[in-house]
Design a protein around this motif. Structure first.
Motif, PDB file in Angstrom:
ATOM      1  N   ARG A 132      47.681  32.763  36.100  1.00 10.09           N
ATOM      2  CA  ARG A 132      46.725  33.866  36.214  1.00 10.09           C
ATOM      3  C   ARG A 132      45.692  33.590  37.306  1.00 10.09           C
ATOM      4  O   ARG A 132      45.266  32.455  37.494  1.00 10.09           O
ATOM      5  CB  ARG A 132      45.988  34.102  34.887  1.00 10.09           C
ATOM      6  N   LEU A 133      45.314  34.659  37.954  1.00  8.37           N
ATOM      7  CA  LEU A 133      44.181  34.661  38.879  1.00  8.37           C
ATOM      8  C   LEU A 133      42.975  35.196  38.128  1.00  8.37           C
ATOM      9  O   LEU A 133      43.041  36.260  37.500  1.00  8.37           O
ATOM     10  CB  LEU A 133      44.473  35.565  40.071  1.00  8.37           C
ATOM     11  N   VAL A 134      41.864  34.453  38.172  1.00  6.83           N
ATOM     12  CA  VAL A 134      40.600  34.913  37.583  1.00  6.83           C
ATOM     13  C   VAL A 134      39.614  35.028  38.738  1.00  6.83           C
ATOM     14  O   VAL A 134      39.152  34.032  39.286  1.00  6.83           O
ATOM     15  CB  VAL A 134      40.083  33.936  36.514  1.00  6.83           C
ATOM     16  N   TYR A 192      43.067  42.998  33.903  1.00  3.61           N
ATOM     17  CA  TYR A 192      41.695  43.250  33.441  1.00  3.61           C
ATOM     18  C   TYR A 192      40.816  43.417  34.657  1.00  3.61           C
ATOM     19  O   TYR A 192      40.933  42.649  35.621  1.00  3.61           O
ATOM     20  CB  TYR A 192      41.201  42.067  32.593  1.00  3.61           C
ATOM     21  N   ALA A 193      39.945  44.412  34.629  1.00  8.77           N
ATOM     22  CA  ALA A 193      38.977  44.614  35.709  1.00  8.77           C
ATOM     23  C   ALA A 193      37.763  45.335  35.145  1.00  8.77           C
ATOM     24  O   ALA A 193      37.833  46.526  34.838  1.00  8.77           O
ATOM     25  CB  ALA A 193      39.594  45.408  36.855  1.00  8.77           C
ATOM     26  N   GLU A 194      36.669  44.608  34.985  1.00 10.29           N
ATOM     27  CA  GLU A 194      35.455  45.177  34.406  1.00 10.29           C
ATOM     28  C   GLU A 194      34.221  44.594  35.094  1.00 10.29           C
ATOM     29  O   GLU A 194      34.238  43.466  35.587  1.00 10.29           O
ATOM     30  CB  GLU A 194      35.376  44.889  32.901  1.00 10.29           C
ATOM     31  N   VAL A 230      37.958  40.147  37.449  1.00  7.99           N
ATOM     32  CA  VAL A 230      39.370  40.553  37.486  1.00  7.99           C
ATOM     33  C   VAL A 230      40.243  39.421  36.971  1.00  7.99           C
ATOM     34  O   VAL A 230      40.024  38.248  37.334  1.00  7.99           O
ATOM     35  CB  VAL A 230      39.800  40.917  38.923  1.00  7.99           C
ATOM     36  N   VAL A 231      41.213  39.768  36.144  1.00  7.47           N
ATOM     37  CA  VAL A 231      42.266  38.830  35.761  1.00  7.47           C
ATOM     38  C   VAL A 231      43.587  39.468  36.155  1.00  7.47           C
ATOM     39  O   VAL A 231      43.845  40.641  35.843  1.00  7.47           O
ATOM     40  CB  VAL A 231      42.253  38.523  34.250  1.00  7.47           C
ATOM     41  N   ALA A 232      44.437  38.726  36.850  1.00  6.72           N
ATOM     42  CA  ALA A 232      45.690  39.270  37.352  1.00  6.72           C
ATOM     43  C   ALA A 232      46.790  38.224  37.291  1.00  6.72           C
ATOM     44  O   ALA A 232      46.523  37.017  37.261  1.00  6.72           O
ATOM     45  CB  ALA A 232      45.520  39.757  38.796  1.00  6.72           C
TER      46      ALA A 232
END
Length: 207
Positions: free
Chosen positions: A153-155, A188-190, A202-204
């Motif tokens: 994952r990219l954080v 996720y993007a908040e 962002v989590v991707a």
């Protein structure tokens, strides 16, 4: 969810996430635990929200934009090998002091925009944590995707003002997400407010 090595503690009247390790930036401590200040760490905000970051005890981590070591020190408290990339010599001196107490923390005086300069050192990683306040933050994430395992994952913390101080942050975030989608699937993007103004968390995962 938070890793087992990250616990919720009440120290000196403050309650929040904490890790076990040597203190770094004057954070409250008790019995070997050190509070993780959300106002000084974008990653702490995401973990406090129980966002699935992929970080776990023993994870191999590439941290881009380590600065003086505030956040990466907490990561190294519970993770496995942690490669900390920082471009500026002055914060690197502080980061070296942080690493002296953490044998799994490896500071690299390198430019995150040039991953080929440290490709010979960094092994495949479970998580990339990126907090690089420069223009082209999505490009940095894409350039370093090569280190991320298929199930990694990219954080990413996106600072709108670093991309373009004149534009509306929401427009900047949308543009960054579109660029990221060329190599990642966003899970996720908040916003990271109220702790960090004009920041998007962002989590991707790699596509």
């Amino acid at each position: 969810m938070s890793p087992d090595g990250v616990a919720r503690k009440s120290i000196d009247g403050e309650t929040g996430l904490a890790t076990e390790g040597e203190p770094v930036y004057g954070e409250p401590t008790a019995d070997g635990w050190r509070l993780w200040d959300r106002s000084r760490s974008k990653l702490a905000v995401l973990l406090d929200r129980e966002v699935e970051t992929g970080l776990d005890d023993g994870s191999t981590v590439l941290y881009l934009g380590a600065a003086s070591g505030t956040t990466v020190s907490h990561v190294a408290d519970f993770a496995g090998p942690t490669y900390a990339v920082e471009f500026a010599p002055r914060p690197m001196r502080d980061l070296l002091d942080v690493a002296a107490d953490r044998e799994n923390l490896f500071p690299l005086l390198k430019d995150a925009r040039e991953p080929e300069s440290y490709a010979h050192v960094v092994e495949p990683v479970d998580v990339i944590v990126q907090d690089v306040a420069i223009r082209g933050q999505a490009d940095v994430a894409l350039a370093n995707r090569q280190f991320l395992r298929e199930d990694g994952r990219l954080v990413l913390s996106v600072k709108a003002r670093s991309e373009d101080v004149t534009r509306d942050p929401e427009a900047v975030f949308e543009e960054v997400e579109e660029r990221l989608a060329e190599g990642y699937e966003i899970e996720y993007a908040e916003s990271l407010e109220p702790f960090h103004d004009d920041h998007l968390g962002v989590v991707a995962t790699p596509e």
